[in-house]
Design a protein around this motif. Structure first.
Motif, short mmCIF file in Angstrom:
data_model
loop_
_atom_site.label_atom_id
_atom_site.label_comp_id
_atom_site.label_asym_id
_atom_site.label_seq_id
_atom_site.Cartn_x
_atom_site.Cartn_y
_atom_site.Cartn_z
N TYR A 1 -4.16 10.08 -3.30
CA TYR A 1 -2.88 9.43 -2.98
C TYR A 1 -2.44 8.51 -4.11
O TYR A 1 -3.14 7.54 -4.44
CB TYR A 1 -3.00 8.64 -1.68
CG TYR A 1 -1.71 7.97 -1.24
CD1 TYR A 1 -0.63 8.73 -0.81
CD2 TYR A 1 -1.60 6.58 -1.26
CE1 TYR A 1 0.56 8.11 -0.41
CE2 TYR A 1 -0.42 5.96 -0.87
CZ TYR A 1 0.66 6.73 -0.44
OH TYR A 1 1.82 6.12 -0.05
N LYS A 2 -1.33 8.84 -4.74
CA LYS A 2 -0.66 8.00 -5.72
C LYS A 2 -1.61 7.36 -6.74
O LYS A 2 -1.70 6.13 -6.86
CB LYS A 2 0.18 6.94 -5.02
CG LYS A 2 1.43 7.52 -4.35
CD LYS A 2 2.39 6.45 -3.91
CE LYS A 2 3.68 7.06 -3.34
NZ LYS A 2 4.47 7.81 -4.34
N GLY A 3 -2.35 8.20 -7.45
CA GLY A 3 -3.24 7.74 -8.50
C GLY A 3 -4.63 7.38 -8.04
O GLY A 3 -5.51 7.10 -8.87
N GLY A 4 -4.87 7.37 -6.74
CA GLY A 4 -6.17 6.97 -6.21
C GLY A 4 -6.97 8.14 -5.67
O GLY A 4 -6.41 9.12 -5.17
N VAL A 5 -8.30 8.03 -5.77
CA VAL A 5 -9.24 8.99 -5.20
C VAL A 5 -10.13 8.22 -4.25
O VAL A 5 -10.86 7.31 -4.67
CB VAL A 5 -10.11 9.67 -6.28
CG1 VAL A 5 -10.99 10.74 -5.66
CG2 VAL A 5 -9.24 10.27 -7.39
N TYR A 6 -10.08 8.56 -2.97
CA TYR A 6 -10.79 7.81 -1.95
C TYR A 6 -11.77 8.72 -1.21
O TYR A 6 -11.38 9.78 -0.70
CB TYR A 6 -9.81 7.19 -0.96
CG TYR A 6 -8.72 6.38 -1.63
CD1 TYR A 6 -8.96 5.07 -2.04
CD2 TYR A 6 -7.47 6.95 -1.90
CE1 TYR A 6 -7.96 4.34 -2.68
CE2 TYR A 6 -6.48 6.22 -2.54
CZ TYR A 6 -6.74 4.92 -2.93
OH TYR A 6 -5.76 4.19 -3.57
N VAL A 7 -13.04 8.32 -1.15
CA VAL A 7 -14.04 9.06 -0.40
C VAL A 7 -13.89 8.72 1.07
O VAL A 7 -13.91 7.55 1.45
CB VAL A 7 -15.46 8.72 -0.88
CG1 VAL A 7 -16.50 9.46 -0.04
CG2 VAL A 7 -15.62 9.05 -2.36
N VAL A 8 -13.72 9.75 1.92
CA VAL A 8 -13.54 9.51 3.36
C VAL A 8 -14.61 10.21 4.20
O VAL A 8 -14.63 10.06 5.42
CB VAL A 8 -12.14 9.94 3.83
CG1 VAL A 8 -11.07 9.08 3.18
CG2 VAL A 8 -11.88 11.42 3.55
N GLY A 9 -15.51 10.94 3.56
CA GLY A 9 -16.59 11.58 4.31
C GLY A 9 -17.54 12.30 3.38
O GLY A 9 -17.17 12.70 2.28
N ARG A 10 -18.78 12.40 3.81
CA ARG A 10 -19.80 13.15 3.05
C ARG A 10 -20.93 13.50 3.99
O ARG A 10 -21.26 12.74 4.93
CB ARG A 10 -20.29 12.37 1.83
CG ARG A 10 -21.26 11.24 2.06
CD ARG A 10 -20.65 10.03 2.70
NE ARG A 10 -20.02 9.12 1.76
CZ ARG A 10 -19.15 8.20 2.13
NH1 ARG A 10 -18.82 8.05 3.40
NH2 ARG A 10 -18.62 7.38 1.25
N ASP A 11 -21.58 14.66 3.74
CA ASP A 11 -22.70 15.08 4.59
C ASP A 11 -23.55 16.07 3.82
O ASP A 11 -23.08 16.73 2.88
CB ASP A 11 -22.20 15.72 5.89
CG ASP A 11 -23.30 15.84 6.94
OD1 ASP A 11 -24.34 15.15 6.79
OD2 ASP A 11 -23.13 16.61 7.90
N SER A 12 -24.82 16.15 4.20
CA SER A 12 -25.74 17.05 3.52
C SER A 12 -26.94 17.33 4.41
O SER A 12 -27.41 16.45 5.14
CB SER A 12 -26.23 16.42 2.21
OG SER A 12 -27.27 17.18 1.63
N ALA A 13 -27.44 18.56 4.34
CA ALA A 13 -28.70 18.89 5.02
C ALA A 13 -29.86 18.14 4.39
O ALA A 13 -30.93 18.01 5.00
CB ALA A 13 -28.93 20.39 4.95
N ASP A 14 -29.67 17.64 3.16
CA ASP A 14 -30.70 16.89 2.45
C ASP A 14 -30.43 15.39 2.49
O ASP A 14 -31.00 14.63 1.69
CB ASP A 14 -30.78 17.36 1.00
CG ASP A 14 -31.22 18.80 0.88
OD1 ASP A 14 -32.34 19.11 1.30
OD2 ASP A 14 -30.43 19.64 0.38
#
Length: 407
Positions: free
Chosen positions: A350-363
């Motif tokens: 969004y408008k020049g920004g990169v925002y992490v909103v979720g992450r998941d892993s079997a490890d």
């Protein structure tokens, strides 16, 4: 001039390297082989073939190679496994392309039996170091011709006059083209020179070619999901992609949302400070996402050790030591850490920004039973923290007692 029979020239087809081609023919009286690398610079590379033919190069001595997949797979991706940034900001877009070009140039030299290689880098920049360290690492006895360190054509006007006098087409150079010195590949585009030589001046909006200005980016955020395997992105929004396709798509998304602009004064390896502007839309997204997937899959001490090693690793790439044994050793350590870096990351752009909103892993090493603020059912004994803190405070308590005794 020393006796040279055949030279492989890193050739773009632009003004500088076209003048160099003719200059090599005139001053070294040698056979010239041209090599043009397509690493995603976004320009047609075939015109370089026509230009080389017009300057008397035999068709069999013209090499134009599509290296986009190799560039991302074997150079960009390994660098991003390390989360490498130089001086806290620069994503090394120019630096990481040089070892690949040098490698291919030496391969061609070996194939055609050339005894020398040549490049168009100036004597003030980092690239001359990067290219030549690569040449010598891969072919230790090769002769290197660096015209900018030999000739007296040290201004744009002298280059243009030499080109005119030798029948080199410069019809679009006298009164057109960008005023900036630019370098582009699939990872980034850079700008140097003219008004940028005053660090106090803001670059004009028209300079930026790859990214929408954040002010004009869409008013609605876009979500993107990246899938990782072994530390590398293998799919975007569920679609499997090759390395080059991944970076191409992330560049498109970053461009759309005004992501990846950088205005930087950096310390060059040759000693001076230099102001450059960069657009690295896909790379900016990649760095944010990779750190996010590592945050749940890497052991704490492994993650911290990687962060300690990263500035050294980034400096090696910036200064041209990709082929050095210490970079290769560090790469083995970094790659070993990535075995568990699998899973997905969801980002909001969004408008020049990169925002992490979720992450998941079997490890994933994240254990909600332990991390919860609610009752954890005995998974974590709060009383254990008291002894842990007292032991870690022991050296400071001893020092404090010592100071009290001295008083």
């Amino acid at each position: 001039m020393s006796e040279i029979n055949k030279v492989v020239l890193a050739y773009s087809g632009g003004l500088d390297t076209s003048v160099i081609l003719k200059w090599l023919q005139d001053n070294y009286q040698c056979e010239v082989v041209t090599f043009t690398a397509d690493i995603g610079q976004g320009e047609e590379v075939e015109p370089a073939r026509k230009k080389a033919v017009s300057l008397g190069i035999k068709p069999e001595n013209i090499y134009i190679d599509d290296l986009r997949e190799e560039f991302v797979r074997d150079f960009v991706f390994p660098m991003f496994r390390a989360n490498a940034i130089y001086e806290g900001e620069y994503l090394l877009g120019t630096s990481i392309a040089r070892p690949l070009i040098a490698k291919r140039q030496i391969e061609i030299a070996n194939r055609v039996g050339a005894d020398a290689v040549s490049h168009g880098c100036t004597g003030k920049g980092n690239d001359q170091v990067r290219f030549e360290l690569g040449y010598y690492a891969l072919k230790p006895d090769v002769k290197v011709i660096a015209p900018w360190r030999e000739w007296d054509l040290l201004s744009r006007e002298k280059l243009l006059n030499y080109a005119e006098a030798n029948g080199i087409d410069i019809s679009n150079k006298r009164n057109g083209g960008s005023p900036y010195s630019m370098d582009a590949n699939l990872l980034h585009i850079s700008y140097e020179g003219t008004v940028l030589e005053d660090p106090a001046r803001e670059p004009e909006e028209s300079m930026w070619l790859w990214t929408t200005s954040p002010e004009n980016a869409p008013n609605e955020a876009e979500y993107v999901e990246l899938e990782y395997a072994g530390g590398d992105i293998v799919a975007i929004n569920g679609h499997a992609m090759s390395p080059a396709a991944v970076l191409t798509e992330l560049n498109r998304l970053g461009n759309k949302h005004g992501i990846g602009r950088l205005d930087l004064v950096e310390n060059r390896y040759v000693g001076m400070k230099s102001r450059g502007c960069y657009e690295t839309p896909g790379g900016t997204i990649m760095l944010k996402a990779h750190r996010a997937i590592e945050s749940i899959t890497l052991d704490r001490e492994v993650a911290h050790l990687k962060d300690e090693l990263m500035p050294k690793y980034a400096n090696l790439i910036y200064t041209g030591y990709w082929w050095a044994p210490e970079r290769k050793m560090m790469q083995q350590m970094i790659d070993a850490s990535q075995a568990s870096v699998n899973g997905w990351v969801r980002l909001k752009l969004y408008k020049g920004g990169v925002y992490v909103v979720g992450r998941d892993s079997a490890d994933s090493l994240f254990d909600a039973r332990i991390a919860t603020f609610d009752e954890d059912g005995g998974a974590y004994n709060h009383a254990d923290a008291a002894g842990f803190i007292r032991l870690n405070a022991l050296r400071m308590r001893i020092a404090a007692h010592h100071r009290q005794l001295k008083k």
